[in-house]
Motif scaffolding. Structure first.
Motif, PDB file in Angstrom:
ATOM      1  N   THR A  51      46.077  24.315  32.338  1.00 29.47           N
ATOM      2  CA  THR A  51      46.608  24.370  30.688  1.00 29.47           C
ATOM      3  C   THR A  51      45.570  24.454  29.775  1.00 29.47           C
ATOM      4  OG1 THR A  51      46.581  21.934  30.713  1.00 29.47           O
ATOM      5  CG2 THR A  51      48.607  22.882  31.340  1.00 29.47           C
ATOM      6  N   SER A  52      44.224  24.550  30.359  1.00 23.42           N
ATOM      7  CA  SER A  52      43.220  24.760  29.435  1.00 23.42           C
ATOM      8  C   SER A  52      42.497  26.238  28.957  1.00 23.42           C
ATOM      9  CB  SER A  52      41.974  24.048  30.189  1.00 23.42           C
ATOM     10  OG  SER A  52      41.734  24.740  31.490  1.00 23.42           O
ATOM     11  N   ARG A  53      43.462  27.088  29.489  1.00 20.84           N
ATOM     12  CA  ARG A  53      43.144  28.397  28.982  1.00 20.84           C
ATOM     13  C   ARG A  53      42.879  28.452  27.466  1.00 20.84           C
ATOM     14  NH1 ARG A  53      44.346  33.561  31.749  1.00 20.84           N
ATOM     15  NH2 ARG A  53      45.744  32.583  32.979  1.00 20.84           N
ATOM     16  N   PRO A  54      41.824  29.115  26.698  1.00 19.43           N
ATOM     17  CA  PRO A  54      41.715  29.265  25.521  1.00 19.43           C
ATOM     18  C   PRO A  54      42.936  29.946  24.883  1.00 19.43           C
ATOM     19  CG  PRO A  54      39.484  29.482  26.555  1.00 19.43           C
ATOM     20  CD  PRO A  54      40.576  29.470  27.529  1.00 19.43           C
ATOM     21  N   VAL A  55      43.445  29.749  23.695  1.00 21.65           N
ATOM     22  CA  VAL A  55      44.648  30.641  22.966  1.00 21.65           C
ATOM     23  C   VAL A  55      44.071  32.097  23.107  1.00 21.65           C
ATOM     24  CG1 VAL A  55      45.882  30.914  20.929  1.00 21.65           C
ATOM     25  CG2 VAL A  55      45.237  28.588  21.800  1.00 21.65           C
ATOM     26  N   GLU A  56      43.154  32.381  22.694  1.00 16.62           N
ATOM     27  CA  GLU A  56      42.556  33.726  22.541  1.00 16.62           C
ATOM     28  C   GLU A  56      42.258  34.369  23.978  1.00 16.62           C
ATOM     29  OE1 GLU A  56      38.943  31.350  22.584  1.00 16.62           O
ATOM     30  OE2 GLU A  56      40.923  31.267  21.800  1.00 16.62           O
ATOM     31  N   ALA A  57      42.113  33.812  25.136  1.00 14.78           N
ATOM     32  CA  ALA A  57      41.948  34.420  26.331  1.00 14.78           C
ATOM     33  C   ALA A  57      43.021  35.266  26.767  1.00 14.78           C
ATOM     34  CB  ALA A  57      41.375  33.252  27.523  1.00 14.78           C
ATOM     35  N   PRO A  58      42.739  36.506  27.131  1.00 16.64           N
ATOM     36  CA  PRO A  58      43.706  37.325  27.596  1.00 16.64           C
ATOM     37  C   PRO A  58      43.922  36.849  29.062  1.00 16.64           C
ATOM     38  CG  PRO A  58      41.502  38.661  27.495  1.00 16.64           C
ATOM     39  CD  PRO A  58      41.450  37.347  26.936  1.00 16.64           C
ATOM     40  N   TRP A  59      45.175  37.530  29.648  1.00 20.23           N
ATOM     41  CA  TRP A  59      45.364  37.156  31.238  1.00 20.23           C
ATOM     42  C   TRP A  59      44.645  38.482  31.801  1.00 20.23           C
ATOM     43  CZ3 TRP A  59      50.286  35.109  33.877  1.00 20.23           C
ATOM     44  CH2 TRP A  59      50.555  34.111  33.404  1.00 20.23           C
ATOM     45  N   LEU A  60      44.939  39.488  31.366  1.00 21.91           N
ATOM     46  CA  LEU A  60      44.208  40.758  31.958  1.00 21.91           C
ATOM     47  C   LEU A  60      43.505  41.549  31.147  1.00 21.91           C
ATOM     48  CD1 LEU A  60      47.344  41.823  33.990  1.00 21.91           C
ATOM     49  CD2 LEU A  60      45.546  40.722  34.931  1.00 21.91           C
ATOM     50  N   VAL A  61      42.218  42.092  31.584  1.00 17.97           N
ATOM     51  CA  VAL A  61      41.489  43.030  30.963  1.00 17.97           C
ATOM     52  C   VAL A  61      41.168  44.380  31.685  1.00 17.97           C
ATOM     53  CG1 VAL A  61      39.288  43.535  29.877  1.00 17.97           C
ATOM     54  CG2 VAL A  61      40.251  41.344  29.666  1.00 17.97           C
ATOM     55  N   VAL A 106      39.357  40.808  35.121  1.00 21.93           N
ATOM     56  CA  VAL A 106      39.057  41.938  34.601  1.00 21.93           C
ATOM     57  C   VAL A 106      39.663  42.934  35.966  1.00 21.93           C
ATOM     58  CG1 VAL A 106      37.117  43.391  34.032  1.00 21.93           C
ATOM     59  CG2 VAL A 106      37.254  41.128  33.268  1.00 21.93           C
ATOM     60  N   VAL A 107      40.542  43.824  35.504  1.00 24.13           N
ATOM     61  CA  VAL A 107      40.826  44.669  36.467  1.00 24.13           C
ATOM     62  C   VAL A 107      40.176  46.071  36.913  1.00 24.13           C
ATOM     63  CG1 VAL A 107      43.100  46.084  37.012  1.00 24.13           C
ATOM     64  CG2 VAL A 107      43.296  43.912  36.054  1.00 24.13           C
ATOM     65  N   VAL A 108      39.498  46.197  37.980  1.00 25.94           N
ATOM     66  CA  VAL A 108      38.928  47.335  38.194  1.00 25.94           C
ATOM     67  C   VAL A 108      39.403  48.226  39.250  1.00 25.94           C
ATOM     68  CG1 VAL A 108      36.411  47.939  39.641  1.00 25.94           C
ATOM     69  CG2 VAL A 108      36.712  45.890  38.002  1.00 25.94           C
ATOM     70  N   PRO A 109      39.858  49.521  38.823  1.00 31.47           N
ATOM     71  CA  PRO A 109      40.737  50.207  39.380  1.00 31.47           C
ATOM     72  C   PRO A 109      40.064  50.580  40.767  1.00 31.47           C
ATOM     73  CG  PRO A 109      40.167  51.141  37.257  1.00 31.47           C
ATOM     74  CD  PRO A 109      39.380  50.024  37.314  1.00 31.47           C
ATOM     75  N   LYS A 110      38.775  50.998  41.102  1.00 32.18           N
ATOM     76  CA  LYS A 110      38.299  51.236  42.614  1.00 32.18           C
ATOM     77  C   LYS A 110      36.719  50.617  42.465  1.00 32.18           C
ATOM     78  CE  LYS A 110      37.928  55.167  45.583  1.00 32.18           C
ATOM     79  NZ  LYS A 110      38.199  56.810  45.646  1.00 32.18           N
ATOM     80  N   PHE A 111      36.503  50.146  43.676  1.00 36.68           N
ATOM     81  CA  PHE A 111      35.025  49.724  43.678  1.00 36.68           C
ATOM     82  C   PHE A 111      33.959  50.898  43.612  1.00 36.68           C
ATOM     83  CE2 PHE A 111      31.578  49.028  46.718  1.00 36.68           C
ATOM     84  CZ  PHE A 111      31.034  47.799  46.034  1.00 36.68           C
ATOM     85  N   ASN A 112      33.044  50.298  42.692  1.00 35.07           N
ATOM     86  CA  ASN A 112      31.829  51.222  42.785  1.00 35.07           C
ATOM     87  C   ASN A 112      30.712  50.250  42.542  1.00 35.07           C
ATOM     88  OD1 ASN A 112      29.604  52.679  40.835  1.00 35.07           O
ATOM     89  ND2 ASN A 112      30.497  54.353  41.961  1.00 35.07           N
TER      90      ASN A 112
END
Length: 583
Positions: free
Chosen positions: A34-44, A273-279
């Motif tokens: 329950t400690s996620r900052p209000v401004e912190a997104p779920w996904l980037v 942070v969502v990375v489409p493909k590993f590089n």
């Protein structure tokens, strides 16, 4: 030694009447951070920096479910295939389908059309969600299976020169513009344990990959088990803090990347942070750019991080924790990694698709997990170590790892024989030989099953052997795994050829004909199999493939021969390790 048990876990902590979507998006839980900052997104979105928060995710899930129901007629137990690289909408597709009571089958986006077709046929898919990179394979497989183009949906964008496909974003916007036309699926008490949510494919020791049927209850249970073990709801010793950021570089079609790297971390308040493909270089840049604190990796990543001079060119000081899974991390590599990240906690976990996912994890008491250990039993997990004679192993004695967990899959879809061979009397027979010490640390010694682990992916030798036998020059074949610095293991094929080809090779003084045939066989595999199933270890021609009197391949004998051949060629400079090729 009697049956072993992880820490206690109250069954009431695992809801059995929720879908995965409802658990992740709708309901509070005592172990949820329950400690996620209000401004912190779920996904980037790694490429663009686009941030997606909780309310936007819930709205997009509703909009997509609304359109899938109204325009596509997706209903209870319909199966939709998701064949895509990692994408910020990947979990949204899954959760939208779960709102409708539908099932998602996850597919490797690098699969060929024939590999995809097999999965479409087995799980009876009604529609496919694809990314651009997979579209050609999807179109070909869909045509063969009979899925019309109108039921192919793109994750993002359209390719020029191809038919115009609907995209997830257009479906979301359309669904949000309309009132709800579906009634969300509600589960009866206990139904979460039996209702299939996800098909994940896992290679067995024989034949083609098997569809592991994962009910809603299993991923929910594993998230709760893992969260309790690492105290996700706070405390001075919790491994999760406000503002934590992880790098979603593991593929989401794999349970390790999906259930742990995505569901678990989101539940624990971590931004992914969502990375489409590993590089590799891009990964270093992303860690620095987004100040990543948590890394969930596989051993090949450790090889690159430790050996590449590029690693030291980037600011990686934000990294506070590294968890390795999918394959064992050697003691040597662990020590190198700890020196590279002296301020980080480092350890391993162990899991299976069939146990959805973790059953072992390094404990909070260890800043660096016991070297070589895959961890301790998670809460609610029971285990046995059984020797070849059927007796229970003592402390330090090796035997097969048998696992019982609340996160158990239901079995292999439409394959009762394979299910009965792995899921026995409430236990998953892992096929892994392990030992446990007096401190409760488990050590993976060897695989009793014949699977080859390439970069964390399972490769069934029997699948490649069956394919090789379709080659006109091949009379018999045996495929084994050989060690590789980067991939852990790579497939190596022993091949005996038909009599005419054997005469040709015998008279080939220059060796050119032999090399030509090896290259043709390599191409024969590469043209129809995903990249990690290719014969990167090598090919060796032998007169006959050795077998037991009952006809079983003497795989262990050939594995030793393959290791010696591979080592000799590397020493002579005739082959280059894939780790060097990646740097």
């Amino acid at each position: 030694m009697a049956e072993m048990h992880g820490p206690p876990l109250s069954p009431t902590m695992i809801p059995d009447d929720l879908t995965i979507a409802q658990f992740m998006l709708d309901r509070p839980h005592p172990y949820r951070s329950t400690s996620r900052p209000v401004e912190a997104p779920w996904l980037v979105d790694d490429a663009t920096g686009r941030k997606i928060g909780f309310e936007e995710i819930r709205a997009r899930v509703f909009g997509l479910a609304n359109t899938l129901s109204f325009d596509y007629g997706i209903r209870e137990n319909d199966v939709v295939c998701l064949m895509s690289q990692n994408h910020v909408d990947y979990p949204l597709v899954i959760w939208a389908l779960h709102r409708l009571g539908a099932i998602v089958t996850l597919t490797n986006p690098a699969f060929t059309s024939s590999e995809l077709l097999y999965q479409l046929e087995l799980t009876k898919v009604k529609a496919v969600v694809s990314d651009i990179s997979s579209l050609s394979a999807v179109e070909e497989a869909a045509t063969h299976y009979g899925i019309p183009q109108s039921r192919i949906i793109l994750m993002d964008g359209n390719s020029s020169g191809r038919p115009k496909y609907a995209t997830i974003d257009t479906l979301v916007q359309g669904g949000l513009a309309n009132t709800a036309c579906f009634e969300e699926r509600r589960l009866a008490p206990g139904e979460g344990k039996t209702k299939i949510a996800i098909f994940c494919f896992s290679s067995g020791t024989t034949g083609k990959p098997k569809a592991v049927a994962i009910p809603h209850y299993a991923p929910i249970a594993n998230v709760v088990q893992s969260a309790l073990f690492w105290k996700s709801n706070g405390g001075s010793d919790s491994r999760f803090k406000p503002g934590d950021v992880s790098l979603g570089v593991l593929p989401f079609f794999h349970v390790y990347g999906l259930i742990l790297g995505l569901f678990w971390f989101l539940f624990c308040g971590v931004t992914v942070v969502v990375v489409p493909k590993f590089n590799f270089i891009d990964m270093l840049k992303s860690i620095s750019t987004y100040k990543v604190t948590h890394l969930m990796l596989v051993p090949p990543h450790a090889v690159l991080l430790c050996k590449s001079p590029e690693t030291r060119q980037y600011d990686l000081f934000s990294v506070r924790l590294c968890l390795f899974g999918a394959a064992p991390l050697s003691a040597e590599l662990t020590n190198q990694f700890v020196k590279l990240f002296p301020g980080a906690e480092v350890g391993q976990g162990y899991g299976m698709t069939e146990t959805a996912t973790l059953v072992l994890l390094y404990p909070l008491s260890q800043r660096v997990g016991t070297i070589g250990s895959a961890g301790h039993l998670l809460p609610g997990v029971s285990a046995k170590i059984v020797k070849a004679d059927g007796s229970l192993a003592k402390v330090g004695e090796p035997g097969e790892f048998l696992i019982k967990t609340p996160a158990m899959a239901l079995g292999y879809y439409q394959n009762e024989i394979a299910t009965s061979e792995t899921f026995i009397n409430g236990y998953v027979h892992s096929g892994d030989e392990v030992a446990v010490d007096e401190n409760g640390d488990f050590f993976v010694i060897d695989r009793l099953k014949e699977l080859i682990k390439v970069r964390g992916f399972q490769v069934a030798p029997a699948e490649l052997e069956g394919h090789l036998l379709d080659h006109t020059a091949v009379a018999d074949a045996c495929v084994v795994g050989v060690p590789d610095d980067y991939s852990g293991e790579v497939p190596f094929a022993f091949v005996s050829v038909d009599p005419d080809t054997a005469k040709l090779l015998k008279n080939d003084a220059t060796g050119r004909e032999s090399e030509r045939l090896k290259e043709d066989i390599r191409k024969f595999v590469a043209d129809t199999k995903v990249y990690y199933k290719r014969l990167e270890g090598g090919i060796e021609f032998i007169e006959t493939v050795p077998k037991t009197p009952s006809g079983k391949l003497l795989r262990r004998v050939l594995r030793d021969q393959a290791k010696a051949i591979r080592a000799r060629k590397l020493a002579e400079g005739g082959a280059e390790s894939s780790a060097k090729a990646k740097l």
